[in-house]
Design a protein around this motif. Structure first.
Motif, mmCIF file in Angstrom:
data_model
loop_
_atom_site.group_PDB
_atom_site.id
_atom_site.type_symbol
_atom_site.label_atom_id
_atom_site.label_comp_id
_atom_site.label_asym_id
_atom_site.label_seq_id
_atom_site.Cartn_x
_atom_site.Cartn_y
_atom_site.Cartn_z
ATOM 1 N N VAL A 276 0.842 -1.205 0.000
ATOM 2 C CA VAL A 276 0.000 0.000 0.000
ATOM 3 C C VAL A 276 0.871 1.247 0.000
ATOM 4 C CG1 VAL A 276 -1.676 1.340 1.337
ATOM 5 C CG2 VAL A 276 -1.933 -1.148 1.134
ATOM 6 N N ASP A 277 1.958 1.237 0.783
ATOM 7 C CA ASP A 277 2.885 2.367 0.813
ATOM 8 C C ASP A 277 3.505 2.601 -0.563
ATOM 9 O OD1 ASP A 277 2.532 2.761 3.564
ATOM 10 O OD2 ASP A 277 4.147 1.361 4.072
ATOM 11 N N ILE A 278 3.879 1.509 -1.215
ATOM 12 C CA ILE A 278 4.533 1.610 -2.518
ATOM 13 C C ILE A 278 3.578 2.176 -3.560
ATOM 14 C CG2 ILE A 278 5.577 0.278 -4.393
ATOM 15 C CD1 ILE A 278 6.622 -1.639 -2.150
ATOM 16 N N VAL A 279 2.344 1.673 -3.576
ATOM 17 C CA VAL A 279 1.345 2.175 -4.520
ATOM 18 C C VAL A 279 1.082 3.656 -4.272
ATOM 19 C CG1 VAL A 279 -1.085 2.021 -5.187
ATOM 20 C CG2 VAL A 279 0.255 -0.072 -4.893
ATOM 21 N N ALA A 280 0.966 4.030 -2.991
ATOM 22 C CA ALA A 280 0.718 5.429 -2.651
ATOM 23 C C ALA A 280 1.894 6.304 -3.062
ATOM 24 C CB ALA A 280 0.455 5.565 -1.151
ATOM 25 N N GLY A 281 3.116 5.794 -2.867
ATOM 26 C CA GLY A 281 4.299 6.553 -3.255
ATOM 27 C C GLY A 281 4.372 6.768 -4.753
ATOM 28 N N ARG A 282 4.076 5.743 -5.508
ATOM 29 C CA ARG A 282 4.075 5.868 -6.965
ATOM 30 C C ARG A 282 3.013 6.870 -7.428
ATOM 31 N NH1 ARG A 282 6.272 2.058 -10.450
ATOM 32 N NH2 ARG A 282 4.395 2.019 -11.742
ATOM 33 N N ALA B 286 3.754 10.314 -9.403
ATOM 34 C CA ALA B 286 3.112 10.501 -10.703
ATOM 35 C C ALA B 286 2.325 11.799 -10.746
ATOM 36 C CB ALA B 286 2.201 9.317 -11.018
ATOM 37 N N ALA B 287 1.675 12.160 -9.622
ATOM 38 C CA ALA B 287 0.906 13.406 -9.571
ATOM 39 C C ALA B 287 1.822 14.618 -9.702
ATOM 40 C CB ALA B 287 0.115 13.475 -8.271
ATOM 41 N N TYR C 55 11.207 3.599 -7.066
ATOM 42 C CA TYR C 55 9.780 3.531 -7.396
ATOM 43 C C TYR C 55 9.551 3.352 -8.898
ATOM 44 C CZ TYR C 55 8.133 5.022 -2.754
ATOM 45 O OH TYR C 55 7.832 5.087 -1.420
ATOM 46 N N PHE C 56 10.379 4.019 -9.712
ATOM 47 C CA PHE C 56 10.212 3.994 -11.169
ATOM 48 C C PHE C 56 11.557 3.749 -11.838
ATOM 49 C CE2 PHE C 56 6.587 6.618 -9.802
ATOM 50 C CZ PHE C 56 5.556 6.033 -10.530
ATOM 51 N N ALA C 57 11.566 2.928 -12.876
ATOM 52 C CA ALA C 57 12.810 2.595 -13.555
ATOM 53 C C ALA C 57 13.347 3.766 -14.383
ATOM 54 C CB ALA C 57 12.603 1.379 -14.454
#
Length: 214
Positions: free
Chosen positions: A20-26, A30-31, A64-66
């Motif tokens: 959940v933390d990872i999804v929220a961080g991404r 992204a925002a 978080y992102f490649a």
């Protein structure tokens, strides 16, 4: 996303990140990226600048992102989830497949006209390679979203053998309507929804050889 890498980074003295933390961080990153890309252009924004605006170290951002393209693909995916979520909710209320096809086609065009910045970010971003686009399409989720057009055309009587041609013709026409209204807005086009309706009626009026026998 490298979830294992994120959790390893947090293991030394700090609680591990949950999914959940990872999804929220991404989503948060992204925002921030969406706002920066809109204001300054995708090509002008570096990962270092993005990390600064997101309030994290560059290495954390890469966990978080490649890549920057990976962030852009996340933004695109969010737009399509919202768009097709709306289309599916509306379609579920209409039993007649012809009316359903008309409804979802109009909604598809209207979404991009209501969000012209999103249209430009998806279809007109400079500095994005065909490989980046291909990776996004190849992930499968986008193709599965667009299947609503083929499924509805089939329900409306179009032969299975003709579905790819008919659904792709419709999608190309709808994108063209959105593109012209967004990018050549000074021209007095016919209303976008009326144009979409004309395209749908034309497809549904095609010769009987393209139709299933009832």
């Amino acid at each position: 996303m490298d979830a294992a890498k994120l959790k390893t980074q947090r293991a030394r003295g700090r609680p591990s990140l949950t999914e959940v933390d990872i999804v929220a961080g991404r989503a948060r990153i992204a925002a921030v990226a969406e706002a920066l890309f809109r204001m300054e252009g995708y090509a002008a924004v570096s990962m270092r600048r993005l990390a600064q605006e997101a309030g994290c170290a560059p290495m954390t951002l890469y966990a978080y992102f490649a890549s920057k393209a990976d962030i852009l693909r996340q933004i695109w995916a969010q737009f399509f989830v919202e768009l097709f979520g709306e289309m599916n909710r509306k379609a579920a209320r209409v039993s007649d497949p012809r009316k359903r096809l008309l409804l979802i086609s109009k909604r598809y065009v209207r979404y991009w006209l209501d969000h012209p910045d999103r249209y430009r970010m998806v279809f007109m971003t400079e500095g994005v390679s065909q490989a980046d686009v291909g990776k996004f399409i190849g992930a499968g989720s986008v193709i599965s979203h667009f299947a609503i057009f083929a499924e509805t055309l089939h329900a409306a009587g179009i032969k299975a053998a003709s579905l790819k041609l008919m659904s792709e013709s419709l999608i190309c026409a709808l994108n063209g309507i959105a593109h012209n209204h967004v990018t050549i807005s000074e021209h007095e086009w016919e209303g976008a929804e009326r144009l979409a309706e004309t395209v749908v009626h034309a497809i549904l009026a095609l010769p009987g050889s393209l139709r299933e026998r009832k």
